[in-house]
Design a protein around this motif. Structure first.
Motif, PDB file in Angstrom:
ATOM      1  N   GLU A  99      -2.626  12.745  11.297  1.00 48.55           N
ATOM      2  CA  GLU A  99      -2.978  12.115  10.023  1.00 48.55           C
ATOM      3  C   GLU A  99      -2.795  13.126   8.885  1.00 48.55           C
ATOM      4  O   GLU A  99      -3.479  14.145   8.866  1.00 48.55           O
ATOM      5  CB  GLU A  99      -4.430  11.634  10.041  1.00 48.55           C
ATOM      6  N   ASP A 100      -1.883  12.833   7.972  1.00 47.78           N
ATOM      7  CA  ASP A 100      -1.721  13.671   6.782  1.00 47.78           C
ATOM      8  C   ASP A 100      -2.647  13.112   5.705  1.00 47.78           C
ATOM      9  O   ASP A 100      -2.352  12.103   5.068  1.00 47.78           O
ATOM     10  CB  ASP A 100      -0.250  13.666   6.328  1.00 47.78           C
ATOM     11  N   THR A 141       0.815  -1.225   0.000  1.00 45.22           N
ATOM     12  CA  THR A 141       0.000   0.000   0.000  1.00 45.22           C
ATOM     13  C   THR A 141       0.848   1.274   0.000  1.00 45.22           C
ATOM     14  O   THR A 141       0.311   2.355  -0.166  1.00 45.22           O
ATOM     15  CB  THR A 141      -0.915   0.055   1.244  1.00 45.22           C
ATOM     16  N   TYR A 142       2.139   1.142   0.236  1.00 42.94           N
ATOM     17  CA  TYR A 142       3.076   2.279   0.276  1.00 42.94           C
ATOM     18  C   TYR A 142       2.805   3.224   1.452  1.00 42.94           C
ATOM     19  O   TYR A 142       3.384   4.303   1.520  1.00 42.94           O
ATOM     20  CB  TYR A 142       3.050   3.075  -1.049  1.00 42.94           C
ATOM     21  N   THR A 143       1.908   2.849   2.363  1.00 43.26           N
ATOM     22  CA  THR A 143       1.688   3.682   3.547  1.00 43.26           C
ATOM     23  C   THR A 143       2.694   3.257   4.631  1.00 43.26           C
ATOM     24  O   THR A 143       3.392   2.248   4.490  1.00 43.26           O
ATOM     25  CB  THR A 143       0.252   3.531   4.091  1.00 43.26           C
ATOM     26  N   ILE A 144       2.713   4.010   5.728  1.00 41.63           N
ATOM     27  CA  ILE A 144       3.711   3.816   6.785  1.00 41.63           C
ATOM     28  C   ILE A 144       3.732   2.351   7.267  1.00 41.63           C
ATOM     29  O   ILE A 144       2.690   1.735   7.487  1.00 41.63           O
ATOM     30  CB  ILE A 144       3.433   4.811   7.943  1.00 41.63           C
ATOM     31  N   CYS A 145       4.934   1.799   7.394  1.00 36.27           N
ATOM     32  CA  CYS A 145       5.115   0.396   7.767  1.00 36.27           C
ATOM     33  C   CYS A 145       5.114   0.286   9.302  1.00 36.27           C
ATOM     34  O   CYS A 145       6.013   0.797   9.970  1.00 36.27           O
ATOM     35  CB  CYS A 145       6.432  -0.110   7.196  1.00 36.27           C
ATOM     36  N   VAL A 146       4.086  -0.355   9.843  1.00 31.57           N
ATOM     37  CA  VAL A 146       3.914  -0.413  11.296  1.00 31.57           C
ATOM     38  C   VAL A 146       5.121  -1.097  11.967  1.00 31.57           C
ATOM     39  O   VAL A 146       5.591  -0.661  13.016  1.00 31.57           O
ATOM     40  CB  VAL A 146       2.602  -1.141  11.666  1.00 31.57           C
ATOM     41  N   LYS A 147       5.614  -2.153  11.333  1.00 32.76           N
ATOM     42  CA  LYS A 147       6.767  -2.871  11.903  1.00 32.76           C
ATOM     43  C   LYS A 147       7.977  -1.952  12.038  1.00 32.76           C
ATOM     44  O   LYS A 147       8.694  -1.982  13.027  1.00 32.76           O
ATOM     45  CB  LYS A 147       7.132  -4.068  11.005  1.00 32.76           C
ATOM     46  N   ASP A 148       8.161  -1.107  11.020  1.00 31.05           N
ATOM     47  CA  ASP A 148       9.306  -0.207  11.081  1.00 31.05           C
ATOM     48  C   ASP A 148       9.075   0.957  12.053  1.00 31.05           C
ATOM     49  O   ASP A 148      10.030   1.469  12.635  1.00 31.05           O
ATOM     50  CB  ASP A 148       9.685   0.310   9.680  1.00 31.05           C
ATOM     51  N   VAL A 149       7.824   1.349  12.234  1.00 31.07           N
ATOM     52  CA  VAL A 149       7.524   2.379  13.244  1.00 31.07           C
ATOM     53  C   VAL A 149       8.040   1.876  14.595  1.00 31.07           C
ATOM     54  O   VAL A 149       8.716   2.595  15.341  1.00 31.07           O
ATOM     55  CB  VAL A 149       6.005   2.677  13.337  1.00 31.07           C
ATOM     56  N   LEU A 150       7.747   0.612  14.875  1.00 31.80           N
ATOM     57  CA  LEU A 150       8.163  -0.015  16.133  1.00 31.80           C
ATOM     58  C   LEU A 150       9.679   0.076  16.328  1.00 31.80           C
ATOM     59  O   LEU A 150      10.169   0.365  17.419  1.00 31.80           O
ATOM     60  CB  LEU A 150       7.699  -1.477  16.120  1.00 31.80           C
ATOM     61  N   ASN A 151      10.438  -0.128  15.231  1.00 31.54           N
ATOM     62  CA  ASN A 151      11.909  -0.017  15.294  1.00 31.54           C
ATOM     63  C   ASN A 151      12.371   1.393  15.612  1.00 31.54           C
ATOM     64  O   ASN A 151      13.468   1.584  16.128  1.00 31.54           O
ATOM     65  CB  ASN A 151      12.546  -0.365  13.932  1.00 31.54           C
ATOM     66  N   LEU A 186      -1.201   7.780   2.129  1.00 33.03           N
ATOM     67  CA  LEU A 186      -0.589   8.052   0.824  1.00 33.03           C
ATOM     68  C   LEU A 186      -1.372   7.456  -0.338  1.00 33.03           C
ATOM     69  O   LEU A 186      -1.851   6.321  -0.251  1.00 33.03           O
ATOM     70  CB  LEU A 186       0.848   7.518   0.820  1.00 33.03           C
ATOM     71  N   TYR A 187      -1.430   8.212  -1.396  1.00 35.78           N
ATOM     72  CA  TYR A 187      -2.132   7.855  -2.650  1.00 35.78           C
ATOM     73  C   TYR A 187      -3.645   7.727  -2.437  1.00 35.78           C
ATOM     74  O   TYR A 187      -4.360   7.322  -3.343  1.00 35.78           O
ATOM     75  CB  TYR A 187      -1.596   6.542  -3.249  1.00 35.78           C
ATOM     76  N   GLY A 188      -4.125   8.010  -1.210  1.00 36.97           N
ATOM     77  CA  GLY A 188      -5.550   7.859  -0.925  1.00 36.97           C
ATOM     78  C   GLY A 188      -5.879   6.589  -0.173  1.00 36.97           C
ATOM     79  O   GLY A 188      -7.049   6.298   0.078  1.00 36.97           O
ATOM     80  N   HIS A 189      -4.831   5.820   0.206  1.00 34.66           N
ATOM     81  CA  HIS A 189      -5.038   4.571   0.957  1.00 34.66           C
ATOM     82  C   HIS A 189      -4.812   4.817   2.452  1.00 34.66           C
ATOM     83  O   HIS A 189      -3.753   5.291   2.837  1.00 34.66           O
ATOM     84  CB  HIS A 189      -4.073   3.497   0.459  1.00 34.66           C
ATOM     85  N   PRO A 190      -5.800   4.497   3.299  1.00 31.91           N
ATOM     86  CA  PRO A 190      -5.609   4.743   4.734  1.00 31.91           C
ATOM     87  C   PRO A 190      -4.520   3.857   5.347  1.00 31.91           C
ATOM     88  O   PRO A 190      -4.358   2.702   4.951  1.00 31.91           O
ATOM     89  CB  PRO A 190      -6.976   4.411   5.341  1.00 31.91           C
ATOM     90  N   CYS A 191      -3.804   4.416   6.318  1.00 29.01           N
ATOM     91  CA  CYS A 191      -2.798   3.658   7.070  1.00 29.01           C
ATOM     92  C   CYS A 191      -3.502   2.633   7.960  1.00 29.01           C
ATOM     93  O   CYS A 191      -4.709   2.714   8.195  1.00 29.01           O
ATOM     94  CB  CYS A 191      -2.005   4.595   7.980  1.00 29.01           C
ATOM     95  N   ASN A 192      -2.713   1.725   8.500  1.00 28.73           N
ATOM     96  CA  ASN A 192      -3.232   0.708   9.424  1.00 28.73           C
ATOM     97  C   ASN A 192      -3.486   1.357  10.789  1.00 28.73           C
ATOM     98  O   ASN A 192      -2.690   1.246  11.724  1.00 28.73           O
ATOM     99  CB  ASN A 192      -2.215  -0.431   9.539  1.00 28.73           C
ATOM    100  N   MET A 193      -4.613   2.052  10.923  1.00 28.49           N
ATOM    101  CA  MET A 193      -4.850   2.906  12.085  1.00 28.49           C
ATOM    102  C   MET A 193      -4.968   2.156  13.413  1.00 28.49           C
ATOM    103  O   MET A 193      -4.493   2.651  14.439  1.00 28.49           O
ATOM    104  CB  MET A 193      -6.080   3.786  11.865  1.00 28.49           C
TER     105      MET A 193
END
Ligand SMILES: *Cc1c(COP(=O)(O)O)cnc(C)c1O
Length: 375
Positions: free
Chosen positions: A156-157, A109-119, A133-140
């Motif tokens: 939320e951007d 989805t090219y949105t923020i990677c939750v696993k990497d947020v954790l890192n 991004l691109y109109g796809h919601p992040c894993n809220m």
């Protein structure tokens, strides 16, 4: 047949009398700054995005900067930003006095990677910028869970995601605060610059409104030094007209995306964008990925089909972020940047034009691989 990436003039023609009347009315009332047109649009947009408060501002970048400022985080806090976005997402963090920490994006989805947020979370982490991004919601849900565990805010951007839904809820009011851009080319675009901040926190909304209007609460009653960042009456009136048509235009985008996904999915060597089960994607952009990106783009250009690249350089690789001295070359977003291509999408496309794009892409992968670019 020419296929444009964006056609704002044809959109204008489809609603010309409504727009012309709205603009005439603003001029007749000289309601250029503040006034009824701005408050009417703010109320309509708050209702549309399912939030209690909406504050119009001058553009989407200011919206982010003001939203972050309103959180009153300790100066120099770390704010996590996805590496694949427009520079405004990270620029606003630095401008608000904080430190950008880039994290990677999801492969589908090219949105923020939750696993990497954790890192990337440290004790100094005070917020993340969740770019839909691109109109796809992040894993809220996952992000909200992390924000509760680690006590950080979620900005939320939504600059590319007007009307997008996460599990049936509109984006913008799910995190702490949300921001929108009404740049002309966005799914809901003004006739110039414009932006908005949305939230369900009346205190934050009030703070944002004051920051955006010289720190004032009444005429000449300035409680602190703010700035001048306002949505103007003409833009608000145009946006109010366009908002009524937004769902119709989003439906058209979904239709184009469904055709592309249906007909391009089976092409070996072409990765088409995913849609998570929680998502109602509004398809601001339809981004495909291939090793043959540049030849495919050239082939489409020769066939009079316009394309875009969002974004050609991932944020950490920009000159502007050399100062961070962080090596993000292992990021998926870095690897993907030279491989991504945005196909035309929007309500301006006819069925024939969508067919034409599909046909040219299919032909490229059939003949093109062997170097035979037969028209
Ligand atoms: C367009 C955009 C912005 C900035 O909006 P402006 O109105 O151009 O300032 C911020 N974030 C993202 C993801 C965008 O696409």
């Amino acid at each position: 047949m020419t296929v444009k990436f964006l056609d704002l003039y044809s959109q204008y023609l489809s609603i010309k009398s409504e727009i012309d009347n709205a603009i005439d009315e603003v001029i007749r009332q000289s309601a250029f700054i503040g006034g009824r047109f701005v408050s009417d649009f703010e109320a309509a947009f708050a209702e549309y995005q399912q939030v209690t408060d909406c504050v119009g501002v001058a553009n989407g970048t200011d919206a982010l900067e003001i939203a972050i400022e309103s959180l009153e985080l300790p100066l120099g806090s770390e704010i996590i930003v996805p590496a694949n976005s427009f520079i405004a997402s990270s620029e606003a963090v630095t401008r608000a006095g904080h430190r950008v920490v880039f994290c990677d994006c999801d492969h589908e989805t090219y949105t923020i990677c939750v696993k990497d947020v954790l890192n990337k979370i440290t004790p100094a982490t005070k917020a993340i910028v969740a770019v839909h991004l691109y109109g796809h919601p992040c894993n809220m849900d996952r992000l909200l869970e992390l924000s509760r565990q680690h006590n950080f805010a979620i900005v939320e951007d939504c600059a590319q995601a007007h009307g997008a839904e996460y599990n049936g809820r509109k984006v913008g009011g799910i995190g702490t605060i949300g921001t929108f851009s009404f740049y002309p080319g966005k799914n809901l675009g003004a006739y110039g610059d414009g932006g908005a901040i949305v939230t369900n926190d009346a205190g934050l909304a009030k703070k944002c409104r004051m920051i955006a209007n010289h720190g004032r609460i009444g005429k000449y009653d300035h409680r602190f030094e703010g700035r001048n960042s306002r949505l103007d009456g003409l833009q608000a009136a145009v946006l109010k007209v366009k908002l009524k048509h937004l769902d119709h235009w989003i439906a058209a985008r979904k239709g184009v995306a469904a055709s592309y996904r249906d007909r391009l999915a089976a092409i070996p060597g072409l990765a088409i964008p995913g849609e998570a089960e929680w998502a109602s994607h509004v398809w601001h952009l339809f981004v495909v990925r291939t090793e043959q990106r540049d030849p495919l783009r050239d082939f489409l250009t020769e066939s009079k089909i316009e394309t875009g690249i969002h974004y050609p350089i991932s944020l950490p690789s920009l000159e502007a972020y050399r100062y961070l001295a962080r090596d993000c070359s292992a990021f998926f977003s870095h690897w993907a940047a030279p491989r991504i291509l945005s196909l035309p999408i929007g309500e301006h496309l006819s069925t024939d034009q969508v067919e034409r794009v599909i046909e040219v892409v299919v032909r490229f992968f059939k003949d093109g691989q062997r170097g035979r670019f037969v028209q």
